[in-house]
Design a protein around this motif. Structure first.
Motif, PDB file in Angstrom:
ATOM      1  N   ALA A  46       0.831  -1.209   0.000  1.00 25.79           N
ATOM      2  CA  ALA A  46       0.000   0.000   0.000  1.00 25.79           C
ATOM      3  C   ALA A  46       0.864   1.257   0.000  1.00 25.79           C
ATOM      4  CB  ALA A  46      -0.924   0.005   1.216  1.00 25.79           C
ATOM      5  N   LEU A  47       1.887   1.279   0.830  1.00 24.49           N
ATOM      6  CA  LEU A  47       2.743   2.452   0.936  1.00 24.49           C
ATOM      7  C   LEU A  47       3.479   2.730  -0.370  1.00 24.49           C
ATOM      8  CD1 LEU A  47       3.753   4.655   2.804  1.00 24.49           C
ATOM      9  CD2 LEU A  47       5.504   3.084   3.644  1.00 24.49           C
ATOM     10  N   SER A  48       4.008   1.677  -0.994  1.00 27.50           N
ATOM     11  CA  SER A  48       4.742   1.866  -2.242  1.00 27.50           C
ATOM     12  C   SER A  48       3.832   2.322  -3.377  1.00 27.50           C
ATOM     13  CB  SER A  48       5.458   0.567  -2.639  1.00 27.50           C
ATOM     14  OG  SER A  48       4.518  -0.473  -2.882  1.00 27.50           O
ATOM     15  N   THR A  49       2.591   1.828  -3.395  1.00 30.11           N
ATOM     16  CA  THR A  49       1.661   2.227  -4.453  1.00 30.11           C
ATOM     17  C   THR A  49       1.240   3.687  -4.303  1.00 30.11           C
ATOM     18  OG1 THR A  49       0.815  -0.035  -4.609  1.00 30.11           O
ATOM     19  CG2 THR A  49      -0.543   1.699  -5.554  1.00 30.11           C
ATOM     20  N   ILE A  50       1.031   4.119  -3.069  1.00 32.78           N
ATOM     21  CA  ILE A  50       0.558   5.482  -2.829  1.00 32.78           C
ATOM     22  C   ILE A  50       1.612   6.517  -3.200  1.00 32.78           C
ATOM     23  CG2 ILE A  50      -0.122   7.091  -1.006  1.00 32.78           C
ATOM     24  CD1 ILE A  50      -1.430   4.718   0.392  1.00 32.78           C
TER      25      ILE A  50
ATOM     26  N   VAL B 149      -8.818  -0.318  -4.807  1.00 30.61           N
ATOM     27  CA  VAL B 149     -10.141  -0.120  -5.418  1.00 30.61           C
ATOM     28  C   VAL B 149     -11.087   0.504  -4.392  1.00 30.61           C
ATOM     29  CG1 VAL B 149     -12.167  -1.309  -6.335  1.00 30.61           C
ATOM     30  CG2 VAL B 149      -9.883  -1.945  -7.132  1.00 30.61           C
ATOM     31  N   GLU B 150     -11.040   0.006  -3.146  1.00 31.74           N
ATOM     32  CA  GLU B 150     -11.911   0.548  -2.108  1.00 31.74           C
ATOM     33  C   GLU B 150     -11.525   1.983  -1.768  1.00 31.74           C
ATOM     34  OE1 GLU B 150     -15.001   0.929   0.407  1.00 31.74           O
ATOM     35  OE2 GLU B 150     -14.608  -0.680  -1.046  1.00 31.74           O
ATOM     36  N   TYR B 151     -10.212   2.246  -1.687  1.00 34.11           N
ATOM     37  CA  TYR B 151      -9.783   3.622  -1.430  1.00 34.11           C
ATOM     38  C   TYR B 151     -10.181   4.539  -2.580  1.00 34.11           C
ATOM     39  CZ  TYR B 151      -6.900   7.744  -1.419  1.00 34.11           C
ATOM     40  OH  TYR B 151      -6.482   9.050  -1.494  1.00 34.11           O
ATOM     41  N   GLY B 152     -10.010   4.055  -3.807  1.00 34.55           N
ATOM     42  CA  GLY B 152     -10.393   4.852  -4.962  1.00 34.55           C
ATOM     43  C   GLY B 152     -11.863   5.214  -4.939  1.00 34.55           C
ATOM     44  N   ARG B 153     -12.689   4.265  -4.524  1.00 31.06           N
ATOM     45  CA  ARG B 153     -14.121   4.527  -4.427  1.00 31.06           C
ATOM     46  C   ARG B 153     -14.396   5.646  -3.406  1.00 31.06           C
ATOM     47  NH1 ARG B 153     -17.830   0.321  -5.022  1.00 31.06           N
ATOM     48  NH2 ARG B 153     -16.273  -1.106  -4.160  1.00 31.06           N
ATOM     49  N   MET B 154     -13.736   5.564  -2.240  1.00 34.00           N
ATOM     50  CA  MET B 154     -13.939   6.582  -1.208  1.00 34.00           C
ATOM     51  C   MET B 154     -13.438   7.944  -1.672  1.00 34.00           C
ATOM     52  SD  MET B 154     -12.853   4.489   2.226  1.00 34.00           S
ATOM     53  CE  MET B 154     -13.085   5.951   3.213  1.00 34.00           C
ATOM     54  N   ALA B 155     -12.267   7.959  -2.326  1.00 33.52           N
ATOM     55  CA  ALA B 155     -11.687   9.229  -2.773  1.00 33.52           C
ATOM     56  C   ALA B 155     -12.566   9.901  -3.815  1.00 33.52           C
ATOM     57  CB  ALA B 155     -10.282   8.986  -3.326  1.00 33.52           C
ATOM     58  N   MET B 156     -13.135   9.103  -4.728  1.00 37.58           N
ATOM     59  CA  MET B 156     -13.968   9.672  -5.799  1.00 37.58           C
ATOM     60  C   MET B 156     -15.316  10.155  -5.258  1.00 37.58           C
ATOM     61  SD  MET B 156     -12.100   9.316  -8.617  1.00 37.58           S
ATOM     62  CE  MET B 156     -12.963   9.018 -10.147  1.00 37.58           C
TER      63      MET B 156
ATOM     64  N   LYS C 165      -8.320  10.859 -10.732  1.00 39.05           N
ATOM     65  CA  LYS C 165      -8.002   9.490 -10.353  1.00 39.05           C
ATOM     66  C   LYS C 165      -6.911   9.481  -9.286  1.00 39.05           C
ATOM     67  CE  LYS C 165      -9.422   7.421 -14.732  1.00 39.05           C
ATOM     68  NZ  LYS C 165      -9.075   6.506 -15.843  1.00 39.05           N
ATOM     69  N   PRO C 166      -7.095   8.698  -8.225  1.00 39.09           N
ATOM     70  CA  PRO C 166      -6.162   8.745  -7.093  1.00 39.09           C
ATOM     71  C   PRO C 166      -4.792   8.128  -7.373  1.00 39.09           C
ATOM     72  CG  PRO C 166      -7.836   7.066  -6.722  1.00 39.09           C
ATOM     73  CD  PRO C 166      -8.249   7.811  -7.957  1.00 39.09           C
TER      74      PRO C 166
ATOM     75  N   GLN D 291      -6.163   0.359   6.127  1.00 37.21           N
ATOM     76  CA  GLN D 291      -7.560   0.598   5.800  1.00 37.21           C
ATOM     77  C   GLN D 291      -7.675   1.766   4.819  1.00 37.21           C
ATOM     78  OE1 GLN D 291     -10.090  -1.368   6.852  1.00 37.21           O
ATOM     79  NE2 GLN D 291      -8.500  -2.627   7.833  1.00 37.21           N
ATOM     80  N   PRO D 292      -8.643   1.702   3.900  1.00 36.22           N
ATOM     81  CA  PRO D 292      -8.835   2.823   2.963  1.00 36.22           C
ATOM     82  C   PRO D 292      -9.034   4.155   3.682  1.00 36.22           C
ATOM     83  CG  PRO D 292     -10.118   0.917   2.275  1.00 36.22           C
ATOM     84  CD  PRO D 292      -9.559   0.588   3.617  1.00 36.22           C
ATOM     85  N   GLN D 293      -9.737   4.121   4.830  1.00 40.37           N
ATOM     86  CA  GLN D 293      -9.966   5.360   5.572  1.00 40.37           C
ATOM     87  C   GLN D 293      -8.654   5.947   6.084  1.00 40.37           C
ATOM     88  OE1 GLN D 293     -13.073   6.834   5.910  1.00 40.37           O
ATOM     89  NE2 GLN D 293     -11.893   8.571   6.700  1.00 40.37           N
ATOM     90  N   SER D 294      -7.691   5.091   6.420  1.00 43.94           N
ATOM     91  CA  SER D 294      -6.391   5.572   6.887  1.00 43.94           C
ATOM     92  C   SER D 294      -5.677   6.336   5.784  1.00 43.94           C
ATOM     93  CB  SER D 294      -5.520   4.401   7.355  1.00 43.94           C
ATOM     94  OG  SER D 294      -6.130   3.708   8.417  1.00 43.94           O
ATOM     95  N   ILE D 295      -5.755   5.826   4.562  1.00 48.11           N
ATOM     96  CA  ILE D 295      -5.140   6.524   3.431  1.00 48.11           C
ATOM     97  C   ILE D 295      -5.831   7.853   3.201  1.00 48.11           C
ATOM     98  CG2 ILE D 295      -4.532   6.356   0.998  1.00 48.11           C
ATOM     99  CD1 ILE D 295      -4.680   3.335   1.245  1.00 48.11           C
TER     100      ILE D 295
END
Length: 412
Positions: free
Chosen positions: A62-66, A91-98, A106-107, A240-244
């Motif tokens: 997760a850290l490397s992708t972000i 995918v879940e984080y992307g949904r929350m961000a959008m 796009k995140p 967690q997506p919320q953490s990001i």
């Protein structure tokens, strides 16, 4: 990322978190626009193997992708179902961000599936694996729902998804316990395919800066961002997506608070410019005026993530502004002493000033003498008469010199 406002890193290697290594010096590449870009190479060796827990692997992944503008997902032989399952977090984080009120686009930027030791050459050739990837991402009724969602939404949250099919690097490399990176040990076919792949990833014509919340990240900011993201994943549970999302919200608020504070200081610098001391009332009026402007700047920053993060940073901004006010009060008070000394020197032609200075100096000297006779020695007490005596002699020189000059001219 742009290199203009960040100093390059000079250590040979730097390790930030278990499993993540960063090459110690950026590779400077000039883009097609003429801008110098600092390319940082990062390795997440050991991810999803038997040496780390699943929680550690997901944290590193997760850290490397972000923080990467190009994330190369290295898999062997084929893109398995579990490899796609690992992408469900994004995918879940992307949904929350959008779904946030402020959409930065796009995140994530570029995801590259690098399939090593690819064996299905009868159907797909080495090199560009777009057709292979399209086939892998097709959905069917037999797939679990979470896998279908990842396949369907992956393109919505990444700006670009690519795939490269590479041959085996050579048994000379595979047999070694620790490959030291010598190009001569690589299989010639593998080297040729790498020469095709690398320019398509970091060539000047395709190079793009890293973006976070829609803004370009400089080298200086990258270290700060890395720390914020690493802190958000610091725990015993899976990321967690919320953490990001909260980490991104904090970064936005930190930048807005910094801009607001700088605006306040610039305004106060203009208001307090000059050598004359301001009245306390005018100083407070300037503080209120520029403080309100600063808070308005902070309030306009995009509202995403947790309100708690936003509130805490607002309180920190208010504390910083109040601390700056105390600094301006001290600077303003210092002008009182400077102004008095300037006024005395400016009035050097006045005989009354000379009499006043002489009296003050004589009184101070007498007071110091009495104090010393009483056995009390104080540096501050001695310094006062010395300073006033010095000013008296300066005045005497300034006042009497024209008289001596006129007397000398008459005698000549």
């Amino acid at each position: 990322m742009p290199a203009s406002s960040g100093s390059p890193m000079t250590a040979n290697f730097m390790v930030f978190i278990g499993g993540i290594w960063l090459w110690g010096e950026p590779i400077m590449i000039e883009s097609d626009t003429g801008e110098m870009m600092a390319v940082l190479l990062m390795d997440t060796q050991g991810t999803f193997d038997n040496t780390s827990t699943y929680q550690q692997c997901m944290t590193v992944f997760a850290l490397s992708t972000i923080i990467s503008s190009v994330q190369i997902y290295n898999v062997v032989d084929n893109i398995q179902e579990d490899a796609l399952q690992h992408l469900s977090l994004f995918v879940e984080y992307g949904r929350m961000a959008m779904e946030q009120p402020h959409n930065f686009g796009k995140p994530f930027q570029k995801l590259v599936f690098c399939v090593r030791d690819f064996k299905n050459q009868e159907e797909y050739e080495f090199g560009d694996g777009s057709d292979f990837l399209n086939n892998v991402l097709q959905t069917n009724a037999d797939q679990p729902e979470e896998i279908k969602v990842v396949r369907e939404l992956l393109h919505e949250y990444f700006e670009d998804i690519q795939c490269y099919l590479l041959p085996h690097p050579g048994y000379k490399v595979a047999e070694r316990q620790s490959f030291r990176g010598h190009v001569k040990d690589l299989r010639p076919l593998f080297r040729e395919e790498l020469k095709k792949m690398v320019p398509n990833l970091v060539g000047p014509h395709v190079l793009k800066p890293k973006l976070v919340n829609g803004k370009t990240v400089t080298c200086r900011k990258m270290i700060h961002y890395f720390k914020e993201y690493a802190a958000s994943f610091d725990g015993e549970t899976l990321p967690q997506p919320q953490s990001i999302l909260n980490a991104n919200a904090k970064l936005i608020c930190i930048e807005a608070a910094h801009e607001a504070k700088m605006n306040y200081c610039r305004g106060m610098d203009r208001s307090t410019y000059g050598t004359r001391m301001m009245s306390e009332k005018k100083l407070l009026e300037a503080h209120i005026k520029h403080g309100i402007t600063a808070l308005n700047i902070y309030d306009k920053c995009p509202k995403i993530g947790s309100n708690e993060v936003r509130r805490l940073l607002l309180e920190k901004l208010q504390e910083d502004i109040n601390a700056e006010l105390e600094r301006y009060k001290r600077l303003n008070e210092a002008k009182r002493v400077t102004g008095c000394a300037s006024a005395m020197l400016a009035c050097g032609d006045s005989v009354f000033l000379g009499i006043g200075l002489g009296s003050a100096a004589s009184g101070a000297i007498a007071g110091a003498a009495l104090t010393l006779q009483a056995g009390v020695v104080s540096l501050g007490i001695v310094a006062i008469p010395i300073s006033l005596t010095t000013l008296f002699f300066i005045w005497a020189y300034v006042w009497t010199k024209p008289c001596f000059d006129r007397y000398s001219n008459k005698n000549k």
